[in-house]
Design an enzyme around this catalytic site. Sequence first.
Site, PDB file in Angstrom:
ATOM      1  N   CYS A  26     -17.866  26.601   3.739  1.00  0.00           N
ATOM      2  CA  CYS A  26     -16.547  27.231   3.732  1.00  0.00           C
ATOM      3  C   CYS A  26     -15.520  26.349   4.445  1.00  0.00           C
ATOM      4  O   CYS A  26     -15.740  25.897   5.564  1.00  0.00           O
ATOM      5  CB  CYS A  26     -16.646  28.586   4.427  1.00  0.00           C
ATOM      6  SG  CYS A  26     -15.101  29.488   4.463  1.00  0.00           S
ATOM      7  N   SER A  69      -8.162  36.420   4.263  1.00  0.00           N
ATOM      8  CA  SER A  69      -8.327  35.340   5.235  1.00  0.00           C
ATOM      9  C   SER A  69      -7.420  35.620   6.430  1.00  0.00           C
ATOM     10  O   SER A  69      -6.254  35.237   6.435  1.00  0.00           O
ATOM     11  CB  SER A  69      -7.966  33.993   4.585  1.00  0.00           C
ATOM     12  OG  SER A  69      -8.860  33.691   3.540  1.00  0.00           O
ATOM     13  N   LEU A  70      -7.950  36.283   7.436  1.00  0.00           N
ATOM     14  CA  LEU A  70      -7.140  36.715   8.579  1.00  0.00           C
ATOM     15  C   LEU A  70      -7.080  35.627   9.652  1.00  0.00           C
ATOM     16  O   LEU A  70      -6.003  35.137   9.988  1.00  0.00           O
ATOM     17  CB  LEU A  70      -7.719  38.011   9.148  1.00  0.00           C
ATOM     18  CG  LEU A  70      -6.894  38.704  10.225  1.00  0.00           C
ATOM     19  CD1 LEU A  70      -5.540  39.131   9.684  1.00  0.00           C
ATOM     20  CD2 LEU A  70      -7.661  39.911  10.783  1.00  0.00           C
ATOM     21  N   GLU A  77     -13.910  21.509  -6.991  1.00  0.00           N
ATOM     22  CA  GLU A  77     -15.304  21.714  -6.612  1.00  0.00           C
ATOM     23  C   GLU A  77     -15.697  23.180  -6.763  1.00  0.00           C
ATOM     24  O   GLU A  77     -14.914  24.089  -6.475  1.00  0.00           O
ATOM     25  CB  GLU A  77     -15.537  21.232  -5.174  1.00  0.00           C
ATOM     26  CG  GLU A  77     -15.392  19.723  -5.045  1.00  0.00           C
ATOM     27  CD  GLU A  77     -15.694  19.182  -3.669  1.00  0.00           C
ATOM     28  OE1 GLU A  77     -16.132  18.015  -3.582  1.00  0.00           O
ATOM     29  OE2 GLU A  77     -15.498  19.906  -2.671  1.00  0.00           O
ATOM     30  N   CYS A 129      -2.824  25.896   5.253  1.00  0.00           N
ATOM     31  CA  CYS A 129      -3.567  26.426   6.400  1.00  0.00           C
ATOM     32  C   CYS A 129      -4.156  25.239   7.164  1.00  0.00           C
ATOM     33  O   CYS A 129      -4.798  24.367   6.576  1.00  0.00           O
ATOM     34  CB  CYS A 129      -4.673  27.369   5.933  1.00  0.00           C
ATOM     35  SG  CYS A 129      -4.047  28.842   5.088  1.00  0.00           S
ATOM     36  N   GLY A 148      -7.703  26.614  -3.464  1.00  0.00           N
ATOM     37  CA  GLY A 148      -6.507  27.299  -3.933  1.00  0.00           C
ATOM     38  C   GLY A 148      -6.386  28.743  -3.487  1.00  0.00           C
ATOM     39  O   GLY A 148      -7.329  29.350  -2.983  1.00  0.00           O
ATOM     40  N   ASN A 161     -16.237  24.829   9.921  1.00  0.00           N
ATOM     41  CA  ASN A 161     -16.947  23.677   9.363  1.00  0.00           C
ATOM     42  C   ASN A 161     -16.038  22.455   9.412  1.00  0.00           C
ATOM     43  O   ASN A 161     -15.029  22.397   8.711  1.00  0.00           O
ATOM     44  CB  ASN A 161     -17.367  23.973   7.921  1.00  0.00           C
ATOM     45  CG  ASN A 161     -18.409  25.072   7.853  1.00  0.00           C
ATOM     46  OD1 ASN A 161     -19.467  24.971   8.459  1.00  0.00           O
ATOM     47  ND2 ASN A 161     -18.095  26.150   7.134  1.00  0.00           N
ATOM     48  N   SER A 210     -10.493  36.477  -2.622  1.00  0.00           N
ATOM     49  CA  SER A 210     -10.074  36.226  -1.246  1.00  0.00           C
ATOM     50  C   SER A 210      -8.654  35.679  -1.243  1.00  0.00           C
ATOM     51  O   SER A 210      -8.347  34.723  -1.960  1.00  0.00           O
ATOM     52  CB  SER A 210     -11.024  35.227  -0.573  1.00  0.00           C
ATOM     53  OG  SER A 210     -10.567  34.903   0.730  1.00  0.00           O
ATOM     54  N   CYS A 234      -8.134  24.085   7.058  1.00  0.00           N
ATOM     55  CA  CYS A 234      -8.818  24.021   5.766  1.00  0.00           C
ATOM     56  C   CYS A 234      -8.705  22.628   5.160  1.00  0.00           C
ATOM     57  O   CYS A 234      -7.606  22.066   5.053  1.00  0.00           O
ATOM     58  CB  CYS A 234      -8.222  25.056   4.812  1.00  0.00           C
ATOM     59  SG  CYS A 234      -8.970  25.055   3.170  1.00  0.00           S
TER      60      CYS A 234
END
EC number: 2.1.1.192
Length: 406
Positions: free
Chosen positions: A375, A246-247, A119, A143, A192, A332, A224, A146
Amino acid sequence: MNGFAVIPSVTTTTTSGEPIASDVARKQNLLELDREGLERFFEDVLGEKRYRAHQVMKWIHHRYVADFEQMTDVGKALRTRLQACAEVRVPRVVFDKHSADGTHKWLLAMGTDRKNAIETVYIPDKGRGTLCVSSQIGCGLNCTFCSTATQGFNRNLTTAEIIGQVWVAARHLGNVPHQRRRLTNVVMMGMGEPLMNFDNVVRAMSVMRDDLGYGLSNKRVTLSTSGLVPMIDRLSTESDVSLAVSLHAPNDKLREQLVPLNKKYPIVELMASCERYLSVNRKRDSVTFEYTLMKGVNDKQEHAHELAKLMRQFDCAMQVKGAAKVNLIPFNPFPGTCYERSTEVDIRAFQKILLDAQILAMVRRTRGDDIDAACGQLKGQVVDRTRRQAEFRRTIEDRVGRDVAA
């Protein structure tokens, strides 16, 4: 890395299973090549002057022409040779969706078998248009918050498949580099981990920033990463795009739960690599730290104070106020997740603590959530090679079973 690619041999089969040679498979997809690679292809394979490559590159990326016969200022003999040994093969659009807020999402088929799809999302805003680009089919980092991670991992995208996303979106938008820009920014924040597909991503970003490509400035292309420390160091020597990390947690204990990669590269090592990145790339004066806020998980006041301290330490190390920028992202939700979005009150309270500590912190406005384009929601269609989809489904089934029993 910048030389022209050699396309692996690909075969199809008859109904009886016998292999059939594919003429298309032997052709060089010109979307695989950056400027240097295309120049070498024209010189070494076609026996042409390098400037001819520039003509073709502009036809591809400025006018979105994939048929050599339509490249009218290219000589007929050269067009014939190009037809014989090259192609411009772009991803096939499976479907596209429009959000009520103007966000646009494409599902693009990848590879010759078309079994996998990724996507890509375009997010318009006042005075700018940002394209969120994928780098892998699925993701191997797992993660926990996600949606992409639940799909497992299949493979890296090729350079052509990465830059092909930009081509499809730019063509749809009527983008004209250097004149009528609808696409002003690209963020490598789709499906990814970009740094696990280093060579292809860096080559694609080169085309994005080339005047013969999409002509974006270095600061308008953002990569990122979840924190592959050695690859951040390598990136600092090979590219000077904007860096985002991405913390999602201010300490190792919590981050290891959310981002398992932290077990290998803890926060102190990650922050040090970000310092080195800015030290090498003097044109970049900041790193953006992304922090997804999840209710009761990482959104408490003590987390905000911890994060503020971590960001202040980074500013001090770089001797630059604002070297650390925080992008707060409301979570989200997606089907099967155990996480919830933080309340608006908690999000604003979290941001205020950072701002009071003189840390630059903004809350990312949720866009495209009505078409699952926000996101953390990108999912695509992944032929899983890690069995993670099955594990995720079992987790959901177990949870549903417990709810029913209760």
